[in-house]
Design an enzyme around this catalytic site. Sequence first.
Site, PDB file in Angstrom:
ATOM      1  CB  CYS A   1      -0.946   0.005   1.188  1.00  0.00           C
ATOM      2  SG  CYS A   1      -2.261  -1.201   1.068  1.00  0.00           S
TER       3      CYS A   1
ATOM      4  NE  ARG B   1      10.679  -8.862   2.390  1.00  0.00           N
ATOM      5  CZ  ARG B   1       9.824  -8.043   2.972  1.00  0.00           C
ATOM      6  NH1 ARG B   1      10.257  -6.953   3.578  1.00  0.00           N
ATOM      7  NH2 ARG B   1       8.528  -8.296   2.945  1.00  0.00           N
TER       8      ARG B   1
HETATM    9  C1  SPV Z   1       6.463  -7.353   6.670  1.00  0.00           C
HETATM   10  O1  SPV Z   1       6.010  -8.343   6.089  1.00  0.00           O
HETATM   11  O2  SPV Z   1       5.731  -6.514   7.208  1.00  0.00           O
HETATM   12  C2  SPV Z   1       7.901  -7.143   6.728  1.00  0.00           C
HETATM   13  C3  SPV Z   1       8.778  -8.253   6.382  1.00  0.00           C
HETATM   14  O3  SPV Z   1       8.333  -6.098   7.147  1.00  0.00           O
HETATM   15  S1  SPV Z   1       8.788  -9.469   7.587  1.00  0.00           S
HETATM   16  O4  SPV Z   1      10.091  -9.517   8.179  1.00  0.00           O
HETATM   17  O5  SPV Z   1       8.491 -10.719   6.923  1.00  0.00           O
HETATM   18  O6  SPV Z   1       7.794  -9.168   8.587  1.00  0.00           O
END
Ligand code: SPV
Length: 630
Positions: free
Chosen positions: A279, A397
Amino acid sequence: MNLPMYTDYLITDADKAKITALDNPKVTKVIDEAIQLMNPKEVIVINDDPKDIARARQLALDMNEEKKLATQGHSIHYDGFISATNHDQARDKSHTAVLLPKGQKLSRGLNVVEREAGLKEVLGIMNGVMRGKTMIVRFFCLGPTNSRFSLSALQITDSSYVSHSEDLLYRQGYEQFKKLANKDDFFYFYHSAGELNERGNTKNIDKRRIYIDPIANRVYSVNNQYAGNSLACKKLALRLAINKANNEDWLAEHMFISAFSPIDGNRKTYFAGAYPSACGKTSTAMIPGGSIVGDDIAYLREGPDGEMRGANVEHGIFGIIRDVNEKDDPEIFKAITEPKEVIFSNILTTDSGETYWEGMGKKIQYPDTGINFSGNWTKGNRDAEGVEIPLSHPNARFTLKINELVNCDEKLHDPAGVEISAILYGGRDSDTTVPVVESLSWAHGVFIGATIESETTAATIGKSGVRKSSPMANMDFVIVPLGKYLSNHIKFGNKLKKLPKVFATNYFLKSDEGEYLNSKLDKKIWVLWAEGRIHGDFGAISTPIGNIPEFDDLHMLFDKVFHKDYTKEEYINQFSIYTKSYLEKFARMEALFKDEENMPPEFWEIMESQKKNTLALQEEKGEIISPFDL
Ligand code: SPV
Ligand code: MN
């Protein structure tokens, strides 16, 4: 201190001395119990010394969890992948649960496992899980060090990738553990990637568990490597922090913090913002001309003058790499293509150590083969389910320190945090929320945050997106009942002497023909309008759903920022109030929240006044009202 069960082959004297020097019986006990439970072949303890941090980084290469890439400082890590539906490439919500005593429950979408049974299960899975492996003991600080925001986190893991990633993402906390006033006051985390396959990935994904134990301020995480499941300081600690904050009158939020300045640049205003995934959270945090404190997790506390102060829990970014390119994200693109310490995960690499990901730019010549999250990859490869495997995973990532970005804010490490003057809540809807609207009060702002919705499917014409409710974009982590969480928000704001303004944003409005009504860049205008509102630079049109911008101000901003002639027609299309859509949204929210216990009365008061005033407006002026008719 005597550590009877450590033998010389298990731990060196130097590392043992690091534990002893903390003089903390609980730390000693937690480490002892981890050794007894998981039975590693050796234990390594890392403190804040740069030599130790370098050792942790080298371990990731030595243990083969990361490989060096062509560019200096770059490395690649892969998480497990079997097929499109069976993998370790994202957070595993269905095997994440909160351990609570019998009879206690949480709000929608959160798993609860009865505590005794859950502990028995996860301790069973973790029994002997580090046999033949190295256990790494790490100390981190959540939030800036030496500050009211600082929390201590003890990470025990057998993953050198987890340990290395946390150096990029979190501040060191060994010295802080030494100074802990209340020696029991820290979170602790046991993590094991479990048995590994020939690629170094978790074999037993089916036995993946992430069990949060708020009663003991600890988390057990096993049979996973993906950071959202494994990195203690990220979403595991966020859950414990939310529990803590809700018992102590502060807020732990899934928010970015960034500073924006007006066109003439003569002041700096800090914003915090919560957006469900996809978003626009990172792109808002990184709006050109602003500076970034953090992109994911913020602690918010009352400041000395009754203002809201915020700090980034992290000092790094674990960001989605898809579509990062020179044109759309110049700062990030530059940072991850130049020599510096960067960990890539789940993208494509070649024999010569080049890196490729989807959406990295129109001019890129992508290779047809390489190594990616699925192993050796050739274009057109299909997984076990027959699904074509993309070049890079959609959730691939990059990990780097924020101070590697040219737009890093100077107050990233300020122990006082920054004064938060605005909160943004952004959803994704094609037909309801105007691009920017200021809340009528703090309680209305909480209502706006609680009722964020995002459409899960992309771009279907007109009204057909599937909407998902996502309170404060934090729902996955709110391990207290929603009523308690929202009451805490109301209470927190009510005690502040200087309240931030709250705004809803929506970058995804569409025309009846299904075209977006705004360009990606327009968010800068909404943020500058909000910034000006805070300082009294702009008026607004008051409507039942909040205060919206006046045409002349937006016209001026578009002209000065983009040299664009913003038309009345665009303004009408973007800022007309769709009373019918708003009333439908209120009805959806009423149905969703009606069974929540202990909701703050303010929520239902706002709900009633929103409904009543919007209906009255509809009866007076119709279902679609031009801002010029308000
Ligand atoms: C999210 O999914 O909101 C993230 C990546 O920032 S995680 O580390 O998978 O939560
Ligand atoms: Mn996040």
